[in-house]
Motif scaffolding. Sequence first.
Motif, PDB file in Angstrom:
ATOM      1  N   PHE A 101      62.618  11.110 -20.024  1.00 31.52           N
ATOM      2  CA  PHE A 101      61.329  11.373 -19.399  1.00 31.52           C
ATOM      3  C   PHE A 101      60.908  12.772 -19.814  1.00 31.52           C
ATOM      4  O   PHE A 101      61.446  13.754 -19.314  1.00 31.52           O
ATOM      5  CB  PHE A 101      61.433  11.294 -17.877  1.00 31.52           C
ATOM      6  N   ALA A 102      59.968  12.876 -20.732  1.00 37.77           N
ATOM      7  CA  ALA A 102      59.511  14.181 -21.200  1.00 37.77           C
ATOM      8  C   ALA A 102      58.614  14.848 -20.166  1.00 37.77           C
ATOM      9  O   ALA A 102      58.485  16.059 -20.147  1.00 37.77           O
ATOM     10  CB  ALA A 102      58.771  14.034 -22.520  1.00 37.77           C
TER      11      ALA A 102
ATOM     12  N   VAL B 228      60.654   4.164 -20.803  1.00 37.56           N
ATOM     13  CA  VAL B 228      61.132   4.948 -21.948  1.00 37.56           C
ATOM     14  C   VAL B 228      61.757   4.088 -23.036  1.00 37.56           C
ATOM     15  O   VAL B 228      62.095   4.586 -24.093  1.00 37.56           O
ATOM     16  CB  VAL B 228      62.121   6.086 -21.546  1.00 37.56           C
ATOM     17  N   GLY B 229      61.927   2.787 -22.764  1.00 38.31           N
ATOM     18  CA  GLY B 229      62.418   1.886 -23.794  1.00 38.31           C
ATOM     19  C   GLY B 229      63.917   1.807 -23.917  1.00 38.31           C
ATOM     20  O   GLY B 229      64.432   1.210 -24.856  1.00 38.31           O
ATOM     21  N   ARG B 230      64.643   2.400 -22.978  1.00 39.66           N
ATOM     22  CA  ARG B 230      66.101   2.316 -23.028  1.00 39.66           C
ATOM     23  C   ARG B 230      66.671   2.610 -21.652  1.00 39.66           C
ATOM     24  O   ARG B 230      66.010   3.170 -20.798  1.00 39.66           O
ATOM     25  CB  ARG B 230      66.673   3.293 -24.045  1.00 39.66           C
ATOM     26  N   PHE B 231      67.924   2.212 -21.463  1.00 38.22           N
ATOM     27  CA  PHE B 231      68.642   2.559 -20.245  1.00 38.22           C
ATOM     28  C   PHE B 231      69.165   3.988 -20.397  1.00 38.22           C
ATOM     29  O   PHE B 231      69.484   4.410 -21.497  1.00 38.22           O
ATOM     30  CB  PHE B 231      69.824   1.606 -20.028  1.00 38.22           C
ATOM     31  N   LEU B 232      69.262   4.694 -19.299  1.00 36.46           N
ATOM     32  CA  LEU B 232      69.711   6.080 -19.376  1.00 36.46           C
ATOM     33  C   LEU B 232      71.226   6.214 -19.337  1.00 36.46           C
ATOM     34  O   LEU B 232      71.745   7.300 -19.516  1.00 36.46           O
ATOM     35  CB  LEU B 232      69.059   6.918 -18.273  1.00 36.46           C
TER      36      LEU B 232
ATOM     37  N   ILE C 226      57.145  -1.656 -25.539  1.00 38.11           N
ATOM     38  CA  ILE C 226      57.986  -1.037 -26.560  1.00 38.11           C
ATOM     39  C   ILE C 226      57.604   0.430 -26.697  1.00 38.11           C
ATOM     40  O   ILE C 226      56.433   0.762 -26.829  1.00 38.11           O
ATOM     41  CB  ILE C 226      57.832  -1.742 -27.928  1.00 38.11           C
ATOM     42  N   ASN C 227      58.565   1.289 -26.678  1.00 38.86           N
ATOM     43  CA  ASN C 227      58.368   2.722 -26.869  1.00 38.86           C
ATOM     44  C   ASN C 227      59.090   3.165 -28.131  1.00 38.86           C
ATOM     45  O   ASN C 227      59.953   2.459 -28.640  1.00 38.86           O
ATOM     46  CB  ASN C 227      58.966   3.506 -25.702  1.00 38.86           C
TER      47      ASN C 227
END
Length: 194
Positions: A17-18, A62-66, A158-159
């Motif tokens: 998360f920017a 964000v397109g992915r798991f953290l 999709i990111n």
Amino acid sequence: MPVEFLTDEQAEAYGTFAEVPTRPELERFFFLDDDDRDLIALRRTDAHRLGMALQICTVRYVGRFLGEDPLAVPWEAVEYLAGQLGIADASCVKRYPERRSTVYEHAAEIQERFKYRDFTDRRWGRDLDAAVAQLRAEGHDIKDEDIARLSPLKDRHINFLGRYLFNIKASGPGQGLRPLRDPDASNEDDAEEE
């Protein structure tokens, strides 16, 4: 020849998360629908319900798991989800990663339930190649240098952040490729978002 298209700052922010999601982004990516709620309802504690919701929405946003740090999420997103789930004390989510395997088990369950696939999976890469071939066969001018730069930028599901996941409910294994969207046809999804 490899080409760098991200600045150092962009590369550093990749898959994170920017910034805090805006209110419209919260409403779009962090809204829990019935499918989300059905999966979340299977959790026994508020911490796990909220943690599962965070994972569902984070992968959307964000397109992915953290993975290693599933709580590396702006607090506004946590509170937004807690409100939808009727959880009065959002800080309970801090207990979510106490058992590390729970985070990974939930991620795998989300991936399976929503049929998310890793964008780097070879099978789905073949589908992308097939889509490009179809576009070329239809007479579209697709340059090889453009194909080399293909990147799924932020668009609905999709990111360009991290490992790419997307929902393939419409075209699962054994169902073949779905037809490409006709760019001249109206897009009901776009109309709903306005």
